[in-house]
Design an enzyme around this catalytic site. Structure first.
Site, PDB file in Angstrom:
ATOM      1  N   GLU A  33       2.599 -12.168  -6.300  1.00  0.00           N
ATOM      2  CA  GLU A  33       3.369 -11.580  -7.411  1.00  0.00           C
ATOM      3  C   GLU A  33       4.227 -12.594  -8.174  1.00  0.00           C
ATOM      4  O   GLU A  33       5.420 -12.382  -8.381  1.00  0.00           O
ATOM      5  CB  GLU A  33       4.254 -10.444  -6.885  1.00  0.00           C
ATOM      6  N   GLU A  41      -4.648  -4.282  -1.413  1.00  0.00           N
ATOM      7  CA  GLU A  41      -3.581  -3.364  -0.966  1.00  0.00           C
ATOM      8  C   GLU A  41      -3.805  -1.952  -1.497  1.00  0.00           C
ATOM      9  O   GLU A  41      -2.877  -1.273  -1.927  1.00  0.00           O
ATOM     10  CB  GLU A  41      -2.210  -3.865  -1.448  1.00  0.00           C
TER      11      GLU A  41
HETATM   12  C1  XIL Z   1       5.704  -3.508   1.256  1.00  0.00           C
HETATM   13  C2  XIL Z   1       5.654  -2.791   2.595  1.00  0.00           C
HETATM   14  O1  XIL Z   1       4.564  -1.921   2.625  1.00  0.00           O
HETATM   15  C3  XIL Z   1       6.949  -2.045   2.788  1.00  0.00           C
HETATM   16  O2  XIL Z   1       6.955  -1.366   4.038  1.00  0.00           O
HETATM   17  C4  XIL Z   1       8.098  -3.047   2.710  1.00  0.00           C
HETATM   18  O3  XIL Z   1       9.303  -2.373   2.820  1.00  0.00           O
HETATM   19  C5  XIL Z   1       8.073  -3.804   1.396  1.00  0.00           C
HETATM   20  O4  XIL Z   1       6.800  -4.409   1.238  1.00  0.00           O
HETATM   21  N1  XIL Z   1       3.127  -5.463  -2.642  1.00  0.00           N
HETATM   22  C6  XIL Z   1       2.997  -6.311  -1.571  1.00  0.00           C
HETATM   23  C7  XIL Z   1       3.340  -5.844  -0.216  1.00  0.00           C
HETATM   24  O5  XIL Z   1       2.487  -7.432  -1.734  1.00  0.00           O
HETATM   25  O6  XIL Z   1       3.804  -6.872   0.604  1.00  0.00           O
HETATM   26  C8  XIL Z   1       4.343  -4.731  -0.258  1.00  0.00           C
HETATM   27  O7  XIL Z   1       4.524  -4.242   1.061  1.00  0.00           O
HETATM   28  C9  XIL Z   1       3.871  -3.633  -1.191  1.00  0.00           C
HETATM   29  C10 XIL Z   1       3.717  -4.150  -2.604  1.00  0.00           C
END
Ligand code: XIL
Length: 392
Positions: free
Chosen positions: A185, A301
Site C-alpha cells: 500500500e 486478500e
Molecule cells: C488487517 C487485519 O486483517 C486486521 O485484523 C488488522 O487489525 C489490520 O490489518 N490490507 C492489508 C492487510 O494489507 O494487512 C490488512 O489486514 C487488511 C487490509
C-alpha cells in the site's frame, strides 16, 4: 429455526418469481434499494451449482493455480475443527498478523533490538505439516509500525532499520516462503505527489527510492521467494480506482525500468457486495498491462463485504457469491494470475466484523465458509471459478 427457514425460502421464492416476471418486477425485501433489486434479480438466476465436493485447493491445483487464506495464529490454535478446514481447503497459508512489525496482539518487533518469531514459526510448521505453501505479509507497511517506531526511527537510522528488518525476517524463513509482500500500500493519491506515493515514515525518511531499496535487499535475503508489491483499491470502474490502477502501472513501469527485482503484483481485492461498477473490460486491460511488464499477479486478500446488503441470508449470500464469481472469472482468464487468496476462510474469523460491521448488527458473511465451518454459496462460486479457469 423453522420460521427463519420459511422466511428465507419465501424471499428466495419472491426473487425467483421476480426473475420470471421480468426486470420491472419488484423484490419484496424490506430496506433494499433499487440497486440491490436489480442485482438480486440478475444474480438470482444463477445456480452456483458444483459437481463435487473437491476442496478449493484441489480445484485450483488442477488448473495450475494456488488457493489459500490469511489466518490468525490465535484462531488456528484455539479451534482444531477450524485448523482442519484450513488444512483441507488451503494450498497456501498467510499469517494475517504475525509477520507484520506489529498487528493485533502480535509483535514481531516487540522493541528496536529483537524479533519474536514464535507465532509465525508455529504457522510455518503447520503449513509444512499439512503440505501447504507459506506466504509472507508484509515487510514494509506504514500501518503496522509498532509504538516505539516513532521515538526510535529517524532519517539518520531509517535505512538501517529497513535493511535490518527485511534481512533478518526473510533470512529466518529463507527457502520456505512462496512469496513475500515486500511493500504494501505505498500509493496514496490523496497526498497529491507527482509520483503518486503515499506519505509514510519510510517516504519521509528515505524518499521514493525506499521501494526499490526494499526489493533489492529482499532479493538478496531470499533468492527463492517471489517478491510482490501489494495494493488495494484496483478493482472497480470508479474514477478513484481507475486513477489507482494508473498509478500502480506507473510505479511498476518505473521499478522495472530501474531493474528493481520485483516479480509480481498483489491485488488485494477487498470487494463490496453493494457495488455495481465492476467493469470486466477495464479490469482485464489492467491485468494484461501488468502481465506485459513480465510480472505475475496474485489475488492476495479477497473478501466481499456484505455491510450494506439486505439482511436476508438467501439474498445476501447470493450477492456475495456473485461478486466472487464475476471478479474471479475475469481475473483467472489472465494467464499471469497464479493464485487466489481470501482474507480469512470462515465468517467466524474475519477482520470485517470489526472493520465493516453491519448497522443491523447481524453477523457478517464475506467469506467462503460460514461461522459453523460449512461451505456457503461463495465457496461454490470460487470452486466454479477454478473449474472454469483455463489451465496454466
Ligand atoms: C488487517 C487485519 O486483517 C486486521 O485484523 C488488522 O487489525 C489490520 O490489518 N490490507 C492489508 C492487510 O494489507 O494487512 C490488512 O489486514 C487488511 C487490509
Amino acid at each position: 429455526m423453522y420460521k427463519n427457514w420459511l422466511l428465507t425460502r419465501r424471499n428466495a421464492l419472491r426473487l425467483g418469481l421476480a426473475t420470471l416476471a421480468g426486470v420491472g418486477a419488484t423484490i419484496d425485501v424490506q430496506s433494499v434499494d433499487t440497486n440491490y433489486q436489480v442485482q438480486s434479480f440478475v444474480k438470482s438466476k444463477r445456480t452456483f451449482n458444483i459437481n463435487s465436493k473437491k476442496s478449493l485447493k484441489e480445484r485450483a491445483a488442477n488448473k495450475g493455480l494456488i488457493y489459500g487464506a490469511a489466518i490468525r495464529y490465535d484462531d488456528l490454535i484455539s479451534h482444531p475443527e477450524f485448523a482442519k478446514v484450513v488444512a483441507q481447503q488451503c494450498g497456501i497459508l498467510v499469517p494475517e498478523w504475525e509477520l507484520k512489525w506489529s498487528c493485533g496482539n502480535k509483535l514481531l518487533r516487540p522493541n528496536p533490538h529483537s524479533f519474536d518469531f514464535k507465532p509465525a514459526d508455529w504457522m510455518a510448521k503447520f503449513a509444512k505439516k499439512n503440505s501447504m505453501l507459506f506466504r509472507g505479509h508484509t515487510l514494509v507497511w506504514h500501518e503496522s509500525l509498532p509504538d516505539w517506531f516513532k521515538n526510535q526511527v529517524n532519517s539518520q537510522n531509517a535505512e538501517s532499520f529497513l535493511i535490518d528488518h527485511i534481512k533478518t525476517v526473510m533470512k529466518h524463513y529463507a527457502g520456505k516462503v512462496h512469496s513475500w509482500d515486500v511493500v504494501n500500500e505505498a500509493i496514496g493519491l490523496w497526498d497529491k505527489r507527482s509520483d503518486g506515493l503515499r506519505k509514510t515514515p519510510w517516504l519521509e525518511f528515505l524518499g521514493g527510492d525506499y521501494i526499490d531499496l526494499a526489493f533489492r535487499v529482499a532479493a538478496e535475503a531470499d533468492s527463492q521467494a517471489l517478491l510482490v508489491y501489494n495494493e488495494f483499491g484496483l478493482d472497480y470502474s470508479t474514477a478513484e480506482d481507475e486513477a489507482k490502477r494508473n498509478a500502480v502501472l506507473k510505479l511498476l513501469q518505473h521499478l522495472k525500468s530501474k531493474g528493481t527485482p520485483i516479480n509480481a503484483l498483489g491485488i488485494q481485492a477487498h470487494l463490496s457486495g453493494d457495488k455495481n461498477d465492476f467493469n470486466p473490460q477495464k479490469f482485464r486491460e489492467f491485468l494484461s498491462n501488468v502481465a506485459s511488464l513480465g510480472l505475475k499477479i496474485m489475488i492476495t486478500e479477497m473478501d466481499v463485504t456484505d455491510k450494506k446488503l439486505p439482511k436476508d441470508l438467501v439474498v445476501r449470500d447470493r450477492i456475495v457469491a456473485a461478486a466472487y464469481e464475476d471478479y474471479l472469472s475475469v481475473a483467472l482468464d489472465e494467464p499471469a494470475v497464479i493464485a487466489v487468496i481470501t482474507w480469512g476462510l470462515s465468517d467466524r474469523y474475519t477482520w470485517l466484523s470489526e472493520f465493516q460491521p453491519r448497522s443491523d448488527r447481524a453477523a457478517v458473511r464475506p467469506l467462503p465458509i460460514d461461522a459453523a465451518f460449512n461451505p456457503k454459496l461463495a465457496w461454490n462460486a470460487i470452486a466454479r471459478s477454478f473449474d472454469n479457469a483455463p489451465r496454466r
